[in-house]
Scaffold this motif. Structure first.
Motif, PDB file in Angstrom:
ATOM      1  N   HIS A   1      69.462 -15.632-103.386  1.00  0.00           N
ATOM      2  CA  HIS A   1      69.332 -16.854-102.573  1.00  0.00           C
ATOM      3  C   HIS A   1      70.383 -16.948-101.346  1.00  0.00           C
ATOM      4  O   HIS A   1      71.438 -17.449-101.536  1.00  0.00           O
ATOM      5  N   SER A   2      70.043 -15.942-100.466  1.00  0.00           N
ATOM      6  CA  SER A   2      70.968 -15.616 -99.306  1.00  0.00           C
ATOM      7  C   SER A   2      71.249 -16.832 -98.484  1.00  0.00           C
ATOM      8  O   SER A   2      71.931 -17.029 -97.456  1.00  0.00           O
ATOM      9  N   SER A   3      70.308 -17.776 -98.514  1.00  0.00           N
ATOM     10  CA  SER A   3      70.174 -18.882 -97.380  1.00  0.00           C
ATOM     11  C   SER A   3      71.121 -19.975 -98.079  1.00  0.00           C
ATOM     12  O   SER A   3      71.452 -21.024 -97.206  1.00  0.00           O
ATOM     13  N   ILE A   4      71.758 -20.043 -99.434  1.00  0.00           N
ATOM     14  CA  ILE A   4      72.457 -20.841 -99.958  1.00  0.00           C
ATOM     15  C   ILE A   4      74.215 -20.343 -99.850  1.00  0.00           C
ATOM     16  O   ILE A   4      74.279 -19.325-100.107  1.00  0.00           O
ATOM     17  N   ARG A   5      74.851 -21.140 -99.356  1.00  0.00           N
ATOM     18  CA  ARG A   5      76.365 -20.570 -99.378  1.00  0.00           C
ATOM     19  C   ARG A   5      76.821 -20.676-101.058  1.00  0.00           C
ATOM     20  O   ARG A   5      77.348 -22.292-101.277  1.00  0.00           O
ATOM     21  N   ILE A   6      77.111 -19.673-101.460  1.00  0.00           N
ATOM     22  CA  ILE A   6      77.701 -19.785-102.973  1.00  0.00           C
ATOM     23  C   ILE A   6      79.003 -19.257-102.697  1.00  0.00           C
ATOM     24  O   ILE A   6      79.273 -18.104-102.617  1.00  0.00           O
ATOM     25  N   THR A   7      80.137 -20.085-103.154  1.00  0.00           N
ATOM     26  CA  THR A   7      81.453 -19.471-103.025  1.00  0.00           C
ATOM     27  C   THR A   7      82.224 -19.477-104.527  1.00  0.00           C
ATOM     28  O   THR A   7      81.861 -20.165-105.391  1.00  0.00           O
ATOM     29  N   TYR A   8      82.869 -18.506-104.541  1.00  0.00           N
ATOM     30  CA  TYR A   8      83.615 -18.059-105.834  1.00  0.00           C
ATOM     31  C   TYR A   8      85.154 -18.274-105.739  1.00  0.00           C
ATOM     32  O   TYR A   8      85.847 -17.423-105.030  1.00  0.00           O
ATOM     33  N   ARG A   9      85.577 -19.218-106.596  1.00  0.00           N
ATOM     34  CA  ARG A   9      87.285 -19.183-106.203  1.00  0.00           C
ATOM     35  C   ARG A   9      87.783 -18.925-107.695  1.00  0.00           C
ATOM     36  O   ARG A   9      87.307 -19.389-108.651  1.00  0.00           O
TER      37      ARG A   9
END
Length: 598
Positions: A464-472
């Motif tokens: 799902h490259s169109s969704i900004r998924i962030t890992y903290r």
């Protein structure tokens, strides 16, 4: 608001009255035992305190009677804790009454003994003897001045007619005579009270006039003695021929005269009060018991108040325990800090009911999960067997007869494709049923949780490259003991739910611009592993949110209702807790909390 204000006022007024009663009682005893020896003056002083005591007594009696009636009505209605309340009030009252009555009785007895001592014969004899001694002292001085006056008169009589026409010489003779006899005043005057001669500093007639009765007594030949101020005086007829009179004065100790006056007054007061001492005893005993009753009522009200404070949480505990016994685990006791052990008891009770409610909820969920697991197992068993033959048959029909069908082959192919696609969907559903029904026990091993989450996240980011998924993540790697496959599955389910949520709530144009956001964070907080997944989708519904972890309960049109149920089962198997909340991004927030050491 007005009712609460009136209630607070009705509680404060008796407290104020009790405080005033204590002050008034102390003031009454202070006046009663003051150093004043005048009982009549003491009685007048104590009367205002007695009136105040009576007013406070009546007001306290009204409030106490009202409170006792309320207690009686509560017990009659059978309210929880009313019997215990009555027993505690009775205990407080008994503990208060006994010492107050004993103290009042002892004080009254002590006062009566004191009064009897005051009016006893030794006191009377002492006062009488003091009076006799003082009067004897005065008589001795009177005798002495009379003797001096007679001696001087005998000495002066032969010279009166010689010196009457020479006042200066006569005054000198009087000066010498005063020094010789130790007299402070020597005066000679005639029948018209005209001064013939005087010793120095003698001004008796100017300041103190001789009464007619005393003058007549002296004229008849008797000696007249008087006392006034700080001296005694004697009046004697000196010479009948010249109608002259001798008036002499002698100082006495003024302290003796004052003692004589005080003794006479004290004896008169004593004799007057001696006839009234029975009434005084009754009056002061009544004072004692009035003050004792006032203090008793104040103490009873304080006891009632403390009993109410003590019984209030106990009654709530009893009522709450009865509700719990009837199955109501949602009951909660209002905690009012009172700084004693009942605070901890109430807090512990609330914690117990909360834990019982959670355990009951978990038990219900476990029972539902067990039931749904059994249903899922049966459904999977019944459906899975014919799925493969159906799919194979449809594919075989497509390969063998698609070319032979000349009439509307597209419809034939569309129908076959629909059959194959629906069979695949049913197969996926059956696989989820099987996965939920046969969730294995976790195999705990040491895992680099930071890397495990990163690998799980990469798959979703690529898909799902169109969704900004962030890992903290934390700076240091987090090593944890868990079932690697199950934790990865739980994270995948949560991420998939978030992806579905933001995809449904954001149009394609926004997805291209990566306005759909998902944040996955890992942190160690208070010796706990905390994993959070949040998004900016529509969020969880407020109604029915607590049921989202139940199997087959879903709010999405195409959802199976097993995603969060599987996550909940995995979290529970790892001794963790899952919380469904709202994200600061505006969407949903799922937080998984696990103990750091398994």
């Amino acid at each position: 608001m007005a009712v609460a204000h009136n209630s607070n006022l009705s509680r404060k007024i008796p407290f104020a009255l009790s405080f005033l009663a204590l002050l008034s009682g102390i003031g009454t005893f202070w006046v009663l035992f003051s150093e004043s020896s005048n009982l009549e003056a003491k009685t007048r002083t104590i009367l205002p305190f007695i009136y105040l005591d009576l007013i406070l007594l009546l007001l306290l009696a009204i409030f106490i009677a009202k409170r006792l009636v309320e207690l009686w009505l509560e017990r009659k209605r059978g309210l929880v804790g009313s019997k215990l309340h009555v027993h505690i009030v009775a205990l407080f009252s008994t503990v208060v009454i006994v010492p107050v009555i004993c103290g009042a009785g002892f004080s009254a007895l002590f006062f009566n003994v004191g009064v009897e001592t005051w009016f006893g014969q030794p006191v009377k004899d002492t006062l009488e003897e003091a009076r006799i001694v003082a009067e004897a002292y005065l008589r001795e001085h009177k005798k002495a001045v009379v003797i001096d006056a007679l001696n001087l008169a005998n000495k002066l009589r032969p010279q009166v007619s010689l010196y009457i026409d020479n006042p200066e010489a006569f005054s000198q003779i009087l000066n010498d005579a005063a020094d010789e006899h130790g007299l402070e005043e020597v005066l000679i005057f005639n029948g018209t009270k005209e001064v013939v001669a005087r010793s120095y500093l003698t001004f008796a007639l100017e300041f103190e006039k001789i009464s007619y009765s005393d003058f007549d007594t002296a004229r008849s030949g008797d000696t007249v003695t008087t006392e006034s101020g700080d001296r005694v005086r004697a009046l004697i007829r000196l010479d009948p021929t010249t109608d002259t009179y001798l008036f002499v004065g002698k100082f006495i100790d003024p302290t003796v005269l004052q003692h004589l006056t005080n003794t006479q007054n004290a004896l008169q007061d004593y004799l007057r009060l001696a006839g009234q001492h029975s009434g005084l005893q009754i009056t002061f005993v009544a004072f004692f018991f009035l003050v004792a009753l006032l203090l008793l009522l104040a103490a009873i009200w304080i006891g009632l108040t403390f009993a109410t404070i003590l019984i209030k949480p106990i009654s709530r505990l009893m009522a709450a325990a009865e509700s719990v016994s009837q199955g109501d685990l949602s009951v909660k006791i209002e905690e009012e800090p009172m700084n004693y052990e009942l605070d901890k008891l109430v807090h512990s009770f609330n914690q117990m009911t909360h834990q019982l409610q959670q355990q009951k909820h978990d038990l219900i969920i476990s029972q539902r999960k067990a039931a749904w697991s059994d249903v899922a197992r049966k459904i999977a068993h019944e459906i899975k067997n014919p799925l493969t033959p159906i799919q194979l048959s449809a594919e075989r029909l497509k390969r063998r007869y698609l070319r032979e069908i000349k009439s509307d082959p597209r419809t034939f192919q569309s129908c076959i494709d629909t059959i194959i696609r629906q069979v695949e969907n049913i197969g996926n559903l059956v696989n989820e049923f099987s996965s939920f029904a046969r969730m294995p026990e976790p195999k705990i091993e040491k895992v680099d949780l930071t890397e495990l989450i990163r690998h799980t996240l990469i798959l979703q980011q690529q898909a799902h490259s169109s969704i900004r998924i962030t890992y903290r993540k934390p700076e240091a790697p987090v090593t944890w003991f868990c079932d690697k496959q199950q934790i990865s599955q739980a994270l995948t389910n949560l991420l998939q739910n978030a992806i579905n949520a933001v995809s449904e709530s954001h149009p394609a144009a926004q997805l291209i611009k990566k306005l759909a956001t998902i944040i996955l964070s890992l942190e160690i907080k208070d010796e706990k592993v905390v994993i959070t997944v949040e998004d900016n989708g529509p969020g969880f519904p407020q109604e029915g949110r607590e049921r989202l972890t139940e199997p087959y309960y879903t709010t999405r049109e195409k959802g199976t209702g097993l995603g969060l149920a599987i996550v909940s089962k995995i979290v529970s198997d790892h001794n963790g807790h899952m919380h469904l909340g709202d994200s600061i991004l505006g969407g949903a927030c799922v937080q998984l909390t696990f103990p750091f050491s398994q």
